[in-house]
Scaffold this motif. Structure first.
Motif, short mmCIF file in Angstrom:
data_model
loop_
_atom_site.label_atom_id
_atom_site.label_comp_id
_atom_site.label_asym_id
_atom_site.label_seq_id
_atom_site.Cartn_x
_atom_site.Cartn_y
_atom_site.Cartn_z
N HIS A 139 38.36 92.30 18.13
CA HIS A 139 38.89 91.43 17.65
C HIS A 139 39.78 90.67 17.44
CE1 HIS A 139 42.17 93.87 20.17
NE2 HIS A 139 43.03 93.32 19.38
N GLU A 140 39.65 89.41 18.36
CA GLU A 140 40.19 88.43 18.65
C GLU A 140 39.63 87.57 18.42
OE1 GLU A 140 43.06 88.24 21.96
OE2 GLU A 140 43.98 89.79 21.04
N GLY B 232 41.30 87.86 11.22
CA GLY B 232 42.18 88.40 11.27
C GLY B 232 41.52 89.54 12.05
N ALA B 233 40.79 90.33 11.30
CA ALA B 233 39.94 91.49 11.93
C ALA B 233 40.24 92.79 11.10
CB ALA B 233 40.17 91.24 13.61
N ASN C 271 48.55 95.40 6.61
CA ASN C 271 48.52 95.73 8.15
C ASN C 271 48.92 97.11 7.25
OD1 ASN C 271 51.67 95.19 6.96
ND2 ASN C 271 51.78 95.64 9.22
N THR D 178 40.81 98.53 11.71
CA THR D 178 39.95 96.50 12.58
C THR D 178 39.07 96.63 13.61
OG1 THR D 178 42.50 97.30 13.25
CG2 THR D 178 41.31 95.13 14.55
N THR E 243 39.10 88.83 5.39
CA THR E 243 39.62 88.29 6.68
C THR E 243 39.53 87.33 7.90
OG1 THR E 243 37.97 89.31 7.55
CG2 THR E 243 39.05 90.60 6.75
N GLN F 207 44.23 85.35 15.98
CA GLN F 207 44.62 86.58 15.20
C GLN F 207 46.09 87.11 16.22
OE1 GLN F 207 44.78 89.60 16.68
NE2 GLN F 207 44.76 90.84 15.55
N HIS G 162 49.63 92.45 11.75
CA HIS G 162 49.79 91.27 10.82
C HIS G 162 49.49 91.13 9.18
CE1 HIS G 162 45.95 88.71 11.00
NE2 HIS G 162 45.80 89.90 11.79
N CYS H 268 47.56 88.91 6.07
CA CYS H 268 46.23 88.08 6.91
C CYS H 268 47.09 87.14 6.58
CB CYS H 268 44.98 88.89 7.03
SG CYS H 268 43.85 87.35 7.09
N LEU I 121 48.02 84.54 9.39
CA LEU I 121 46.97 83.90 10.11
C LEU I 121 46.81 82.83 9.50
CD1 LEU I 121 44.76 84.58 12.07
CD2 LEU I 121 43.62 84.83 10.32
#
Length: 360
Positions: free
Chosen positions: A74-75, A96-97, A113, A120, A139, A156, A297, A299, A303
């Protein structure tokens, strides 16, 4: 012939396989991204070592709809292959995932979030530990010119740190204690340094983590081997810290945070403990301590600023541990992260090639 790509596929506890899978096809609101870097975080390592916890292997995820073996990660950052609108083909992007609906009551408040239908990429739907990934355009954010993929891949988790710094509600001039100077603690410290002019004390074991915290703006550092509660009280003339952020997740540290915060102060839980903390609700209530928490977070809020901070060039090099191949994901990535051997970010370079035309 269906186009394929190389990907890491999670099948269960300690079972990730490098496979050839079908190239994903973007829907109307999505773009296809050629992945250049994908970071490994503690959540990925825990999912591999002791999961599934969040991966919907056996039960369909209510928001993403995914069920079964899944691509984690996810990063991730990369280049848009099948672009549209503000993200034309060739644009370098950071993800941002987290995916939000934009329609529910939480989204209406700007708290995307904790969207009612949040999911995610890489945790609840296919993610970026692959040559390609599809992601909703909303995203993604363009990577600033001159910022490397190695540094941008930290956007991220830095966005998560920024969100935590906002959630802590620190005001200029307040005293803040940050427990934990690992990767997430470092990202929280970077957020605090950007958002506030506070007096920040960072606690961890002596060594490279505390040295890094000093370089990133901590006013002082304390060794976790000391009586840190007593030291914080000394530094605050007996009052305790206005804000304590627990970012280690280590056993007993949330209780420590409650002992060192001032009456009427605030404690923010960021680290995820492996054991349930024992909380003295009697003392917490009589001292009117506010306890908060933090997840993911926002986004639109976090981000872009995370990428700006990384563009300054200080944070990325301090946190980068290594860049590995997809084939080395388990031996050189998940295993050392899961066993606590790594201080910093391990990035995976999936080795993208040009996407084959669909239907070829």
């Amino acid at each position: 012939m269906t186009a394929t790509m190389k990907a890491a596929v999670y099948h269960g506890t300690r079972d990730i396989r490098i496979e050839q899978v079908a190239l994903p096809e973007p829907r109307a609101d999505e773009v296809l991204v050629a992945v250049r870097r994908s970071g490994i975080c503690g959540t990925d390592a825990t999912e591999w070592a002791a999961g599934p916890v969040m991966a919907p292997l056996h039960r369909r995820h209510p928001a993403s709809g995914h069920l079964g073996p899944m691509i984690p990660g996810h990063e991730f950052v990369g280049e848009v292959v099948d672009g549209r609108g503000e993200l034309p083909t060739g644009t370098s992007v950071a993800a941002g995932a987290g995916v939000w609906c934009g329609r529910c009551d939480r989204c209406a408040l700007g708290r995307t979030n904790i969207c009612r239908d949040y999911y995610t990429l890489g945790l609840n739907a296919p993610g970026g530990l692959a040559e390609y990934v599809v992601a909703p355009a909303r995203t993604l954010r363009p990577i600033p010119a001159g910022l490397s993929f190695d540094a941008a891949a930290m956007a991220q988790p830095l966005a998560v740190g920024l969100h935590a710094a906002r959630r802590a509600g620190v005001r200029d001039g307040e005293s803040v204690v940050l427990i934990g100077a690992g990767a997430i603690g470092t990202f929280v410290l970077a957020g605090l340094s950007r958002l506030n002019h506070a007096d920040v004390t960072v606690i961890d074991l002596p060594g490279a983590k505390l040295e890094r915290a000093a370089k990133l703006g901590a006013n002082r550092t304390l060794s976790a081997r000391e009586d840190v509660v007593e030291r914080v009280l000394e530094n605050t003339r007996g009052r305790g810290a206005d804000v304590v952020i627990e970012a280690s997740g280590a056993s007993g540290q949330f209780e420590t945070a409650l002992r060192m915060v001032t009456t009427g102060g605030r404690v923010l839980a960021v680290g995820l403990p492996k054991e349930k903390p024992t909380v003295d609700l009697f003392a917490l209530t009589l001292r009117e301590i506010t306890v908060g928490s933090n997840v993911a977070h926002v986004c639109d809020e976090d981000l872009g600023p995370a990428l700006e901070i990384l563009s300054e060039g200080t944070l990325g090099p301090l946190l980068l541990h290594s860049v590995i191949t997809l084939d080395d994901l388990v031996a050189q990535g998940l295993e050392p992260v899961a066993s606590g051997q790594v201080d910093g970010k391990i990035l995976v370079a999936p080795g993208c090639r040009t996407a084959e035309p669909r239907g070829s």
